[in-house]
Design a protein around this motif. Structure first.
Motif, mmCIF file in Angstrom:
data_model
loop_
_atom_site.group_PDB
_atom_site.id
_atom_site.type_symbol
_atom_site.label_atom_id
_atom_site.label_comp_id
_atom_site.label_asym_id
_atom_site.label_seq_id
_atom_site.Cartn_x
_atom_site.Cartn_y
_atom_site.Cartn_z
ATOM 1 N N THR A 562 177.181 27.405 163.128
ATOM 2 C CA THR A 562 177.260 28.599 162.285
ATOM 3 C C THR A 562 176.816 29.825 163.062
ATOM 4 O OG1 THR A 562 176.702 27.210 160.381
ATOM 5 C CG2 THR A 562 176.548 29.596 160.075
ATOM 6 N N GLY A 563 177.529 30.943 162.844
ATOM 7 C CA GLY A 563 177.169 32.199 163.497
ATOM 8 C C GLY A 563 178.292 33.206 163.377
ATOM 9 N N LYS A 564 178.179 34.286 164.131
ATOM 10 C CA LYS A 564 179.252 35.258 164.200
ATOM 11 C C LYS A 564 180.483 34.611 164.835
ATOM 12 C CE LYS A 564 177.041 38.969 162.640
ATOM 13 N NZ LYS A 564 177.469 39.694 161.413
ATOM 14 N N PRO A 565 181.684 35.071 164.472
ATOM 15 C CA PRO A 565 182.896 34.403 164.982
ATOM 16 C C PRO A 565 182.935 34.261 166.491
ATOM 17 C CG PRO A 565 183.476 35.927 163.227
ATOM 18 C CD PRO A 565 182.016 36.138 163.499
ATOM 19 N N GLU A 566 182.580 35.326 167.211
ATOM 20 C CA GLU A 566 182.644 35.246 168.666
ATOM 21 C C GLU A 566 181.591 34.302 169.230
ATOM 22 O OE1 GLU A 566 180.032 38.747 167.466
ATOM 23 O OE2 GLU A 566 181.969 37.871 166.855
ATOM 24 N N VAL A 568 180.346 31.549 167.636
ATOM 25 C CA VAL A 568 180.802 30.191 167.350
ATOM 26 C C VAL A 568 181.919 29.797 168.314
ATOM 27 C CG1 VAL A 568 181.943 28.741 165.625
ATOM 28 C CG2 VAL A 568 180.090 30.268 164.935
ATOM 29 N N ALA A 569 182.822 30.719 168.619
ATOM 30 C CA ALA A 569 183.919 30.424 169.548
ATOM 31 C C ALA A 569 183.375 30.033 170.920
ATOM 32 C CB ALA A 569 184.849 31.628 169.657
ATOM 33 N N ARG A 570 182.356 30.763 171.404
ATOM 34 C CA ARG A 570 181.779 30.427 172.713
ATOM 35 C C ARG A 570 181.061 29.080 172.673
ATOM 36 N NH1 ARG A 570 180.633 36.105 172.969
ATOM 37 N NH2 ARG A 570 178.523 35.752 172.152
ATOM 38 N N ALA A 571 180.407 28.780 171.543
ATOM 39 C CA ALA A 571 179.733 27.488 171.424
ATOM 40 C C ALA A 571 180.738 26.341 171.446
ATOM 41 C CB ALA A 571 178.901 27.447 170.144
ATOM 42 N N LEU A 572 181.871 26.522 170.786
ATOM 43 C CA LEU A 572 182.895 25.474 170.783
ATOM 44 C C LEU A 572 183.528 25.303 172.159
ATOM 45 C CD1 LEU A 572 184.621 26.170 167.338
ATOM 46 C CD2 LEU A 572 182.912 24.431 167.878
ATOM 47 N N GLU A 573 183.593 26.387 172.916
ATOM 48 C CA GLU A 573 184.107 26.281 174.290
ATOM 49 C C GLU A 573 183.230 25.383 175.144
ATOM 50 O OE1 GLU A 573 184.392 30.233 175.762
ATOM 51 O OE2 GLU A 573 186.100 30.786 174.498
ATOM 52 N N ALA A 574 181.946 25.331 174.818
ATOM 53 C CA ALA A 574 181.029 24.479 175.577
ATOM 54 C C ALA A 574 181.341 23.000 175.393
ATOM 55 C CB ALA A 574 179.589 24.767 175.159
ATOM 56 N N ARG A 581 185.954 14.081 168.288
ATOM 57 C CA ARG A 581 187.158 13.730 167.527
ATOM 58 C C ARG A 581 187.986 14.962 167.221
ATOM 59 N NH1 ARG A 581 187.062 8.927 163.160
ATOM 60 N NH2 ARG A 581 186.215 7.268 164.487
ATOM 61 N N ASP A 582 187.372 15.935 166.547
ATOM 62 C CA ASP A 582 188.087 17.156 166.209
ATOM 63 C C ASP A 582 187.092 18.208 165.752
ATOM 64 O OD1 ASP A 582 187.341 16.261 163.688
ATOM 65 O OD2 ASP A 582 189.348 15.741 163.040
ATOM 66 N N VAL A 583 187.608 19.415 165.519
ATOM 67 C CA VAL A 583 186.822 20.534 165.021
ATOM 68 C C VAL A 583 187.491 21.047 163.754
ATOM 69 C CG1 VAL A 583 185.946 22.853 165.465
ATOM 70 C CG2 VAL A 583 186.004 21.178 167.311
ATOM 71 N N LEU A 584 186.729 21.149 162.673
ATOM 72 C CA LEU A 584 187.236 21.691 161.418
ATOM 73 C C LEU A 584 186.762 23.135 161.293
ATOM 74 C CD1 LEU A 584 186.359 18.661 159.078
ATOM 75 C CD2 LEU A 584 188.440 19.038 160.418
ATOM 76 N N GLY A 585 187.690 24.051 161.113
ATOM 77 C CA GLY A 585 187.329 25.471 161.016
ATOM 78 C C GLY A 585 187.530 26.177 162.342
ATOM 79 N N PRO A 586 186.838 27.308 162.538
ATOM 80 C CA PRO A 586 185.790 27.897 161.695
ATOM 81 C C PRO A 586 186.329 28.485 160.383
ATOM 82 C CG PRO A 586 185.694 28.741 163.951
ATOM 83 C CD PRO A 586 187.007 28.052 163.797
ATOM 84 N N ALA A 587 185.446 28.496 159.396
ATOM 85 C CA ALA A 587 185.754 29.065 158.088
ATOM 86 C C ALA A 587 184.609 29.979 157.680
ATOM 87 C CB ALA A 587 185.930 27.949 157.055
ATOM 88 N N PRO A 588 184.897 31.015 156.876
ATOM 89 C CA PRO A 588 183.822 31.930 156.441
ATOM 90 C C PRO A 588 182.759 31.203 155.640
ATOM 91 C CG PRO A 588 185.999 32.866 155.999
ATOM 92 C CD PRO A 588 186.227 31.437 156.392
ATOM 93 N N VAL A 589 181.510 31.613 155.833
ATOM 94 C CA VAL A 589 180.390 31.079 155.068
ATOM 95 C C VAL A 589 180.238 31.927 153.816
ATOM 96 C CG1 VAL A 589 177.921 30.619 155.040
ATOM 97 C CG2 VAL A 589 179.237 30.230 157.133
ATOM 98 N N GLU A 590 180.438 31.304 152.666
ATOM 99 C CA GLU A 590 180.371 32.039 151.412
ATOM 100 C C GLU A 590 178.921 32.315 151.040
ATOM 101 O OE1 GLU A 590 182.867 33.261 149.823
ATOM 102 O OE2 GLU A 590 184.404 32.338 151.091
ATOM 103 N N PRO A 591 178.562 33.552 150.724
ATOM 104 C CA PRO A 591 177.186 33.847 150.289
ATOM 105 C C PRO A 591 176.901 33.201 148.947
ATOM 106 C CG PRO A 591 178.587 35.779 150.008
ATOM 107 C CD PRO A 591 179.419 34.758 150.738
ATOM 108 N N GLU A 592 175.668 32.732 148.762
ATOM 109 C CA GLU A 592 175.276 32.065 147.521
ATOM 110 C C GLU A 592 174.032 32.722 146.957
ATOM 111 O OE1 GLU A 592 174.750 27.965 148.315
ATOM 112 O OE2 GLU A 592 176.846 27.581 148.816
ATOM 113 N N GLY A 593 173.929 32.745 145.631
ATOM 114 C CA GLY A 593 172.740 33.273 144.980
ATOM 115 C C GLY A 593 172.802 34.769 144.774
ATOM 116 N N THR A 646 172.268 34.584 166.239
ATOM 117 C CA THR A 646 172.896 34.149 164.984
ATOM 118 C C THR A 646 173.394 32.713 165.042
ATOM 119 O OG1 THR A 646 175.093 34.937 165.656
ATOM 120 C CG2 THR A 646 173.647 36.506 164.518
ATOM 121 N N LEU A 647 173.393 32.088 166.209
ATOM 122 C CA LEU A 647 173.942 30.737 166.340
ATOM 123 C C LEU A 647 172.959 29.714 165.785
ATOM 124 C CD1 LEU A 647 176.179 28.878 167.387
ATOM 125 C CD2 LEU A 647 174.975 28.809 169.585
ATOM 126 N N ARG A 648 173.452 28.882 164.865
ATOM 127 C CA ARG A 648 172.653 27.791 164.329
ATOM 128 C C ARG A 648 173.466 26.512 164.393
ATOM 129 N NH1 ARG A 648 170.651 26.418 158.239
ATOM 130 N NH2 ARG A 648 172.769 25.618 158.198
#
Length: 657
Positions: A562-566, A568-574, A581-593, A646-648
């Motif tokens: 989870t993080g900013k789009p750019e 998360v993209a760099r983390a997936l490149e790693a 197996r595969d990668v699902l997403g990235p998809a927007p994180v919906e705010p809650e509460g 922002t990367l988690r």
């Protein structure tokens, strides 16, 4: 004499998750030993930092001059070698920091408690007694403990009277007897349970089989001084029975003979703090490192444990003879009380049982009316301020928002414009009110998050309305158990809904007296049959087969990124070249509460096989360090302050499915 201390710095910064070498000044040579708290200079931050000495030696791989230790905080060696090995392994598996794990393992320091502990004399030898473990055949569980086996134990339903007159669940008696058997062999036992209700029963059962001085309670509800005193008592070589919640699996125990978890499917065992390691996984790692027996007990079986049983990593152990509660399945509608909510079968069973003892009614929600809808069209009633759900918090109160608390004085349905409400989900308060009218003369007791109740006398004419997981233990067991709102519970979204419901219902049914009926209302199919036949492992096996076919956990592992789009993209490149197996997403994180805001975060889910877990963790950990140390520009006018990363990354994220 050693001249170099290798120190783990207490810092959340991922780039500091390694050992740093410091010179040991001659004045501190005798005090600077492995396991003690120290203060060290941290030049990059221009401050003094706290740390723990992990190792001492005569040389360093660093070619330059070493900075000296600032000081030794205390002579107490609070970091045991086995706990350090466990913390390092857990952190590496979860792509986290060892210092984050040690914050869970080592309670905050209490100077007064520590001083008293350091001044203590040699511990006295405690008398040991052997108590046979009942209900599983002669010597079955004892043999598993002595042979350091790994077992999945089907807990006995029902309650048992203890020698001091108190009552406890039979599962608690079994764990207490297993711990006493371990203690009699001169080894320590770690017993972890989900919450304080379970811990109260377990401690009562332990008091009957073990000397009080041998029991160390690391319960989260205790004061820090009490927890720290119990923690320090575990640091010696003398055996201990260590009890507590999820963090108890990290307790120091050099001669470990048993690790036991009760009801490992309870979400309270999932650690909400980084690096988010589940207590079940920590127990598995620790048993591999230190040996000893491993025991997962419960009235139901988690799918994760079922997977290990099918891999023959755990051995299935069932009661002998088999004990099966009396479970009755009935339809949701009938001619009984509560306006038809309680069917006639359940109504009659409750009415007859009230003459013999207390009756338990389990409901889904606390409060009065937890969900409202439009009376005309049925659409869920939402707050006009924040779009939160509307509810009635108490009898005679006006409808209000569950999120922001705004009153719904001028509410109108957004779909049809009607301004009338109807109740969708009755809470514990409303249910108690209706049952009080249906059973005149009965004493009605409510147990939920706002009014917790752990124990109840066995007096007749007592009706207990409890939310799931908040059922009190009744002396002698309940004369009847009625499980309402089963259909509502199953409407919750998530992969584990069926597993959770079966666990809630089974734990409630296990509180019944021998031969007392448990009535499940409005639920049918394989799930209800698993409860009625008391074959919960069969449900877990069927769920595991489905998840294998779909590629869902625990058939595979997952990691959420989870993080900013750019970012998360760099983390997936790693992960290029890593066998995922595969990668699902990235998809927007919906705010809650009501206070949530849209920060533009996205989340990707990585699926991989267990064999690739270490490679995935290493790659994502590298991405975390690079993002933490990369070129993040500081805010204008403050060169030293940089925006927070922002990367988690969270492995085995329970919030995904």
């Amino acid at each position: 004499m050693a001249s170099v201390a290798r120190v783990l710095i207490d810092s959340p910064l991922p780039q500091l998750d390694r050992l740093f070498d410091y010179a040991i000044p001659p004045a501190l040579a005798e005090q600077a030993v492995p396991g003690v708290r120290v203060t060290v200079p941290l030049k990059s931050e221009r401050r003094v930092a706290d740390g723990l000495i992990v190792e001492v030696g005569d040389d360093s791989a660093f070619a330059g001059a070493l900075a000296p230790l600032e000081g030794v905080v205390s002579a107490a060696r609070v970091l045991a070698p086995e706990v350090w090995a466990l913390a390092r392994r857990v952190a590496d598996r979860q792509a986290g920091s060892a210092s984050d794990v040690l914050r869970l393992a080592i309670p905050p320091r209490s100077v007064a408690v520590e001083k008293k502990w350091l001044e203590r004399g040699a511990p006295s030898e405690l008398p040991q007694a052997v108590h046979p473990i009942d209900g599983y055949g002669a010597g079955v569980v004892e043999g598993a403990i002595e042979g350091a086996e790994r077992i999945a134990l089907r807990s006995l339903p029902g309650v048992a009277r203890l020698p001091d007159g108190r009552w406890a669940g039979r599962w608690a008696v079994t764990l207490a007897q297993a711990a006493a058997a371990t203690l009699a062999r001169g080894r320590s036992a770690i017993l972890a349970v989900p919450d304080y209700r379970d811990l109260e029963q377990l401690e009562a059962a332990l008091a009957a089989v073990a000397p009080p001085a041998a029991i160390a309670s690391l319960d989260a509800k205790r004061t820090n001084a009490q927890r720290y005193a119990a923690f320090l008592s575990c640091l010696g070589d003398e055996p201990r029975i260590i009890v507590g919640n999820r963090s108890a699996v990290y307790a120091p125990a050099r001669r470990l003979g048993l690790i036991a978890l009760y009801d490992d499917g309870d979400p309270l065992f999932a650690e909400p703090l980084a690096p988010y390691a589940h207590a079940r996984d920590v127990a598995l790692i620790r048993q591999e490192q230190q040996g000893g027996a491993l025991l997962f007990a419960g009235h139901t079986r988690s799918v994760e444990v079922q997977r290990l049983v099918e891999l023959r990593f755990l051995r299935d152990v069932a009661p002998d003879p088999v004990v099966t509660p009396k479970v009755v399945l009935t339809a949701a509608q009938g001619a009984g009380g509560e306006g038809g909510r309680m069917p006639s079968t359940a109504f009659r069973a409750a009415g007859e049982a009230l003459t013999r003892g207390p009756v338990l009614v389990q409901v889904a929600r606390p409060g009065y009316v937890s969900l409202l809808a439009c009376r005309r069209c049925g659409q869920a009633a939402r707050c006009t301020v924040c779009q939160g759900p509307l509810r009635i918090p108490a009898a005679g109160r006006a409808p209000a928002c569950a999120w922001c608390g705004a009153l719904a004085g001028h509410w109108a349905c957004s779909a049809c414009g009607h301004d009338g409400f109807r109740m969708v989900t009755r809470g514990s308060g409303r249910t108690a009110e209706e049952l009080g009218r249906a059973f005149p003369g009965a004493r009605v007791v409510v147990s939920d998050g706002e009014r917790p109740l752990t124990r109840l006398d066995g007096a007749p004419r007592t009706l207990v309305v409890a939310t799931r997981g908040a059922e009190p233990l009744a002396d002698g067991g309940y004369a009847a158990v009625v499980l309402l709102d089963g259909d509502r519970m199953l409407q919750r979204e998530g992969l584990h809904v069926g597993d959770d419901c079966l666990r809630w219902w089974s734990n409630a049914a296990a509180l019944a007296a021998p031969g007392a009926p448990t009535v499940l209302v409005g639920v049918g199919g394989a799930l209800a049959q698993s409860l009625a036949l008391w074959q919960q492992p069969g449900w877990a096996a069927a769920q595991l087969a489905d998840r294998r076919a779909l590629g869902f956990p625990p058939a595979v592992r997952i990691a959420s990124v989870t993080g900013k789009p750019e970012v998360v993209a760099r983390a997936l490149e790693a992960l290029d070249g890593v066998p995922i197996r595969d990668v699902l997403g990235p998809a927007p994180v919906e705010p809650e509460g009501p206070r949530a805001r849209d920060d533009g975060l996205v989340r990707a889910v990585v699926r991989f096989d267990y064999a690739a877990g270490q490679e995935v963790a290493t790659a994502l950990r590298g991405a975390i360090v690079r993002q933490a140390t990369g070129g993040r520009r500081p805010p204008a006018g403050d060169r030293r302050r940089r925006p927070a990363p922002t990367l988690r990354v969270r492995f085995d994220d329970p919030d995904i499915l």
